[in-house]
Design a protein around this motif. Sequence first.
Motif, PDB file in Angstrom:
ATOM      1  N   LYS A 220       0.832  -1.196   0.000  1.00 51.92           N
ATOM      2  CA  LYS A 220       0.000   0.000   0.000  1.00 51.92           C
ATOM      3  C   LYS A 220       0.871   1.252   0.000  1.00 51.92           C
ATOM      4  N   THR A 221       0.574   2.175  -0.886  1.00 47.89           N
ATOM      5  CA  THR A 221       1.316   3.434  -0.973  1.00 47.89           C
ATOM      6  C   THR A 221       0.676   4.480  -0.062  1.00 47.89           C
ATOM      7  N   PRO A 222       1.425   5.507   0.330  1.00 48.81           N
ATOM      8  CA  PRO A 222       0.850   6.546   1.197  1.00 48.81           C
ATOM      9  C   PRO A 222      -0.344   7.234   0.546  1.00 48.81           C
ATOM     10  N   ASN A 223      -1.281   7.690   1.372  1.00 50.01           N
ATOM     11  CA  ASN A 223      -2.414   8.457   0.862  1.00 50.01           C
ATOM     12  C   ASN A 223      -1.913   9.743   0.217  1.00 50.01           C
ATOM     13  N   ASP A 224      -2.561  10.145  -0.859  1.00 51.08           N
ATOM     14  CA  ASP A 224      -2.254  11.434  -1.473  1.00 51.08           C
ATOM     15  C   ASP A 224      -2.724  12.550  -0.553  1.00 51.08           C
TER      16      ASP A 224
END
Length: 656
Positions: free
Chosen positions: A439-443
């Motif tokens: 999972k990538t960081p939230n924008d």
Amino acid sequence: MKSGGRAFLVVLLVAAVGIATIGLPAIYGGSTTTAEATESPVESYETVSQAESDLDPADEVYLRDDGSAVLRYDDNESDVNQVDLGMDASEGLVHMLVADDLDDEMQNEEFESANFSAILDQQGFAGNGSLVMQQPDEVTDLSVDVSGEISDERNQIDATATGTFESEAATTGEATTSGHVTATADTFETAGSVSVDSGSMSAGDDTSMNVSLEDTSDGYTIDVAQERSVPDFSAEQWETRKAAKQTLQEQYGAIATQMGGTSDIQINEYEFEERSTGNHRLTIDVTVEYTGIDAGIEEQLATSLANDDTSDLSQSEAEKIAANITELEIETFEFTMSQSDGTIDVEWEIALANYDELTIAMLDLAESTDMNGTIPQEDIDNARAAIDAQQKADLTWEMQWDASVEQTSGNELTLDAELTSETENWKDYIAELKANDIKTPNDVVFDLTAETDGDQLAVDGQFEVESKDLAGKAIDAMAESARSGPTGSSNAQSDQFLTALSESDLQVARIDGSITGDSVRVEAGAKFDNMSKVTETFSDTVSISGVATESDGNTTSMYVYVDDMGDVDTASATKSDIEHLGVVDSETTVHQAGDWDTEFPEADTDSMRSYLGLNAEDSEQAEGENDSDSVPGFGLGVGLAAVAGLLTTLVLRRRE
């Protein structure tokens, strides 16, 4: 409103639960004040007999022949200009609008105007806000600009602040600092300085200290140079070169002994000046060479880990973790401090290598330790994968700062500060995470400015967080905070309510507010996918099907729709048949079924959906489809909390 107070709170608190308690803390998983909100549960009712102890007597009761009724509450003494409330439980919609004049005291306050808008939905949380106020007397000028972005393309923050302020400080002075921090997956570097010049510090003997540490092939070498005062009670420890050598051996040699290594101490420079005042002077330069320290640390740590009852480590596993910890390499360590004539100066330069080995060792230790499930295995695995992605992308993060604060002789305090944070190869790092299904960081995008202009201070802010199902996650975090926080309740009924709240599937919540020169206006709304999950928990069989209001001149009427009058045969009932219920008293007018032909206002669900950015098709989506066409507005979490307080104040005023 003749106290339809509790029914008034039905809509108000449902909206508050869905809106005002959701903000940045929920996004970042921090604690909220939700527990306090849920300790006063929102009452709603399926039968009048169950509601009789809570709902106040109505002004009028309209009985229907299908077992239902409409309760009417009139308020002829309200001092609030406009209150519009609406709820449709079947569609999961709530809405409120409150508008009023500011009282004289608030009109005389410094605030001239304020606007904010916030929306939380399945795509994220976003909004904007602005404030214009009279420039505070103690502010001569101010300029603040803070902005940042975290996306698939970049990760950066820029902040500047300058200002001049009135100050009543009796002395002058100045403090400055500058420096940087740079980090990669396996290195850490920092260098900087701090200087403080204060007229309040008395002049005295100069003091200085210089420390450097070098990592050698078989140990460490430390150089320490000092010039300082020695009080009379410890003079004998330093008054001769031999005494100084013995004192140093006790200080530095003991460390080597404890770690299973050896030390060699050399005094390069020594001078002791004995003074009759008892405040003696010592100048000394020492080199300490440690040998075998790492091996001693590694052996002691491995033994400690292997014997730890909370971990499940074999001797070989413990030795591997201990070896990784001692792989940390100190490339540079320089520290200096000096004090002279009321000025203190500090400088440092530190560089560490093999930092990733230490991080991995900590993850290994966390994985093997019984931490009561505090760190899920998935999080540990993702952390390992993130370190690997950082190395492959050559991710480099750097933060720089430069700031100064000066107190002048003209009773002014000046501020000048700048901070930047940026990340190189961030795009490549995100690509590595995605390639490994991490999972990538939230924008996140935000911007905050504050500027003085003439005799005004203007503040503007924007914020946007993109994250799927953020509304649901916010409600879940809110409920969990209520359970685990200091005011959390273990009461079974409260737990049932919190569980239902998590299962209610909040789709979208919005709030807008504005303050002008003489008026305030607040509007809020929310959409739940399954509102019955919540209403069923408020009492044994609670559920209000709807609430609506209408105004006629100075009279505001609220209509509460009750689906079931219990064991009362509403088709033939008279007042005597229902006067035992708490919603009826001697002043209540009861209209029998068939004796009246009145149309009641209903919640305007079309307007509710329009306000929330929903269309008619959205309400017909199959269960589990949580897509929303809402357009983000904004407001900070702090703004939402402030509005919750404002709304509470307005409610209390209505009940007085």
